[in-house]
Scaffold this motif. Sequence first.
Motif, PDB file in Angstrom:
ATOM      1  N   TYR A 111      -1.985  -2.607  12.034  1.00  0.00           N
ATOM      2  CA  TYR A 111      -3.089  -2.243  10.298  1.00  0.00           C
ATOM      3  C   TYR A 111      -4.725  -2.300  10.518  1.00  0.00           C
ATOM      4  O   TYR A 111      -4.706  -1.552   9.955  1.00  0.00           O
ATOM      5  CB  TYR A 111      -2.613  -3.455   9.238  1.00  0.00           C
ATOM      6  N   GLY A 114      -4.478   1.019  12.025  1.00  0.00           N
ATOM      7  CA  GLY A 114      -4.500   1.902  11.232  1.00  0.00           C
ATOM      8  C   GLY A 114      -3.088   3.115  11.415  1.00  0.00           C
ATOM      9  O   GLY A 114      -2.800   3.306  10.526  1.00  0.00           O
ATOM     10  N   LYS A 168      -0.223   1.590   8.498  1.00  0.00           N
ATOM     11  CA  LYS A 168      -0.138   1.102   7.628  1.00  0.00           C
ATOM     12  C   LYS A 168       0.857   1.170   7.330  1.00  0.00           C
ATOM     13  O   LYS A 168       1.091   0.352   5.823  1.00  0.00           O
ATOM     14  CB  LYS A 168      -0.757   1.793   6.534  1.00  0.00           C
ATOM     15  N   GLY A 169       1.923   0.740   8.148  1.00  0.00           N
ATOM     16  CA  GLY A 169       3.216  -0.010   7.430  1.00  0.00           C
ATOM     17  C   GLY A 169       4.417  -0.513   8.772  1.00  0.00           C
ATOM     18  O   GLY A 169       3.934   0.213  10.112  1.00  0.00           O
ATOM     19  N   HIS A 191       4.940  10.992   8.360  1.00  0.00           N
ATOM     20  CA  HIS A 191       4.462   9.349   8.225  1.00  0.00           C
ATOM     21  C   HIS A 191       3.615   8.403   9.245  1.00  0.00           C
ATOM     22  O   HIS A 191       4.103   7.361   9.923  1.00  0.00           O
ATOM     23  CB  HIS A 191       5.038   8.612   7.536  1.00  0.00           C
ATOM     24  N   ASP A 239       1.236   7.290  10.108  1.00  0.00           N
ATOM     25  CA  ASP A 239       0.850   5.445  10.382  1.00  0.00           C
ATOM     26  C   ASP A 239       1.599   4.338   9.923  1.00  0.00           C
ATOM     27  O   ASP A 239       1.394   3.167   9.578  1.00  0.00           O
ATOM     28  CB  ASP A 239      -0.483   5.304   9.310  1.00  0.00           C
ATOM     29  N   ILE A 240       3.449   4.633  10.102  1.00  0.00           N
ATOM     30  CA  ILE A 240       4.073   3.765  10.160  1.00  0.00           C
ATOM     31  C   ILE A 240       4.841   3.659  10.627  1.00  0.00           C
ATOM     32  O   ILE A 240       5.152   4.753  11.536  1.00  0.00           O
ATOM     33  CB  ILE A 240       4.612   4.060   8.974  1.00  0.00           C
ATOM     34  N   SER A 257       8.568  -3.349   1.405  1.00  0.00           N
ATOM     35  CA  SER A 257       7.693  -2.071   1.036  1.00  0.00           C
ATOM     36  C   SER A 257       7.506  -1.212   0.665  1.00  0.00           C
ATOM     37  O   SER A 257       8.513  -0.616   1.368  1.00  0.00           O
ATOM     38  CB  SER A 257       6.699  -2.834   2.437  1.00  0.00           C
TER      39      SER A 257
END
Length: 304
Positions: free
Chosen positions: A94, A97, A99-100, A126, A128-129, A288
């Motif tokens: 996290y 960067g 975020k998931g 996405h 960041d996941i 989530s």
Amino acid sequence: MKPQINPARIDFVTLKLFCAIAQSGSITKGANECSLALSAASRRISELEETVGLTLLDRSAKGVTLTQAGHAVMQHALRLFQGFEQFSNELGEYAKGIKGHVRLWANMSALTEFLPTSLAGFLKAHPDIQVEVEEQISGDIVKALLDGIADIGVFADGTPTAGLETHIIGQDELVVVCSKSHAIKNRKSISFEECLDYDFVGLNRGSSLLELTSRQAERLSKQMRLRIQVRSYDAMCQMIGVNLGVGILPLQACAPQIKAMDLKVVRLEDTWAKRNLLLATKEHGRQSPACILLIEHLLQKSRS
């Protein structure tokens, strides 16, 4: 009556010390490894034994050894450390960067047929996941969802799904695959009962596909003549290609191997040969935001 243990009285430093002592066989060495004074280390171990109400170490002039209860404490402590390490790694992601994080378990058919393109599109949209994908058999996927080990499961129907919320995201047709020299090579279609007169190439025990076909054979009061069992669809196709038997395979998932090895496809006449591919999550589970995004993406892809 079970002894009442207060978890608040057991800290990570003491558990780390206990594991160091157990692994070195010496309280002195364990104390040194954890940068503690010998007296402080001895006091911590005594307090731990007092808290659990059991003797955890057998002490002698030669050092210390674990009691049976001590072995149990060490196993639980090691699992706690592993969980904490995973917790730390995820928080680190996290910070970098990401975020998931979503844990997706799927069976072999889903991984080879439905998921690659869908996941590629999702991860591009996405970045960041992080999606952690693991291949498992259908029964284990269901258990992992119920136990909270997996967030999303994708597998073929036929496995009990009590406690799960499921959505149909595709269909998976099972066919009979054989070599060019097999007796049924020119058949357009065949019943599973007729197939039972021949040798089979199958997946290893635990495979949901093997469980399905074995169960269908039992309903016919017959048995599959499994000549060889392997770990993957690709290996099945190779064994079928040298005429070691016929195989029941998902057509869409195995089309590339079937074409490359010039194998013959015979349609199965049985109704159970057409299976639904399910997307499943734990019923009433708290998902989530990243997990919800992936679920919505997979459902949308299945409708397009």
